[in-house]
Design an enzyme around this catalytic site. Sequence first.
Site, PDB file in Angstrom:
ATOM      1  N   GLU A  81      51.551  32.877  52.499  1.00  0.00           N
ATOM      2  CA  GLU A  81      51.041  32.122  53.647  1.00  0.00           C
ATOM      3  C   GLU A  81      52.121  31.308  54.364  1.00  0.00           C
ATOM      4  OE1 GLU A  81      47.847  29.888  51.928  1.00  0.00           O
ATOM      5  OE2 GLU A  81      46.389  31.461  52.335  1.00  0.00           O
ATOM      6  N   GLU A 112      50.684  40.108  30.546  1.00  0.00           N
ATOM      7  CA  GLU A 112      51.099  38.722  30.351  1.00  0.00           C
ATOM      8  C   GLU A 112      51.655  38.456  28.962  1.00  0.00           C
ATOM      9  OE1 GLU A 112      47.391  36.071  28.952  1.00  0.00           O
ATOM     10  OE2 GLU A 112      47.174  36.853  30.990  1.00  0.00           O
TER      11      GLU A 112
END
Length: 279
Positions: A81, A112
């Site tokens: 963004e 992960e």
Amino acid sequence: MGTEKITEQPSRFDHLEEMSVSELLQHINEEDYRVAEAVKRAIPQIEPFVEALEKRMKKGGRLFYIGAGTSGRLGVLDASELPPTFGVSDTKVIGIIAGGDRALRHAVEKAEDITDQGWKDLQAHEPINKDTVLGIAASGSTPYVVGAIKLAKQNGLLTGCITSNLNTPLAQASDYPIETIVGPEFVTGSSRMKSGTAQKMVLNMISTALMIRMGRVKGNRMIKMQLKNAKLVDRGTRMLMDMLGLSYDEAQQRLLEAGSVAAACADGMDSGGSEKKNL
């Protein structure tokens, strides 16, 4: 058996399946109220991180967010963004998620759990010692993130983290740990809820404060935003109307010719014979 993590403690509410929709929504909202207070308590940890980050960024450093699952997605979201909002290059703030871009939409099993994979993923961007890495993990123990932070620190990068538990391996490995202790989740262990909200709030604070300090805002306006759509062109046009006293058509023409509010405003001040603003 270690101490139970706060993020894994039982919800303050039980028999959720027996609640009405109204009760569910009200109780979730009650829990969300706790998030802003937790973030407020963490400001003394956030502030020195932003100050250290700013110094490195002004010397040409970059900021990397690294996480898995929800935490990784929020980092990628915040990084993505910044170019349209502040006009900064998409190579300055970069989000990395365990499992790669596929993990943005689909769970990538066991991604992960690989301790050295985070640092390997960072290597694709050729990190240097001016760079900063912010690890994001509600648990504070995700191997992918902890491993990346440890190796980043060993290689001279500045490190920080956001976690929802106290005294975690991730915090211990970081130069600047940020601990947002939001308490147990409404649905036990579902850290996409309060912990994720806290992470989003802290990321907003870090990146917005950084962009302001880097000269990407004038007054309270996003003067270097990218003109990606009609809404942003209209917003920029109205900024120029206010700043330069132009009509809508004049402001829009100047904006489109200059390419940004900052450039258009600077050109406008020059052509008007006034002192050029520091944009």
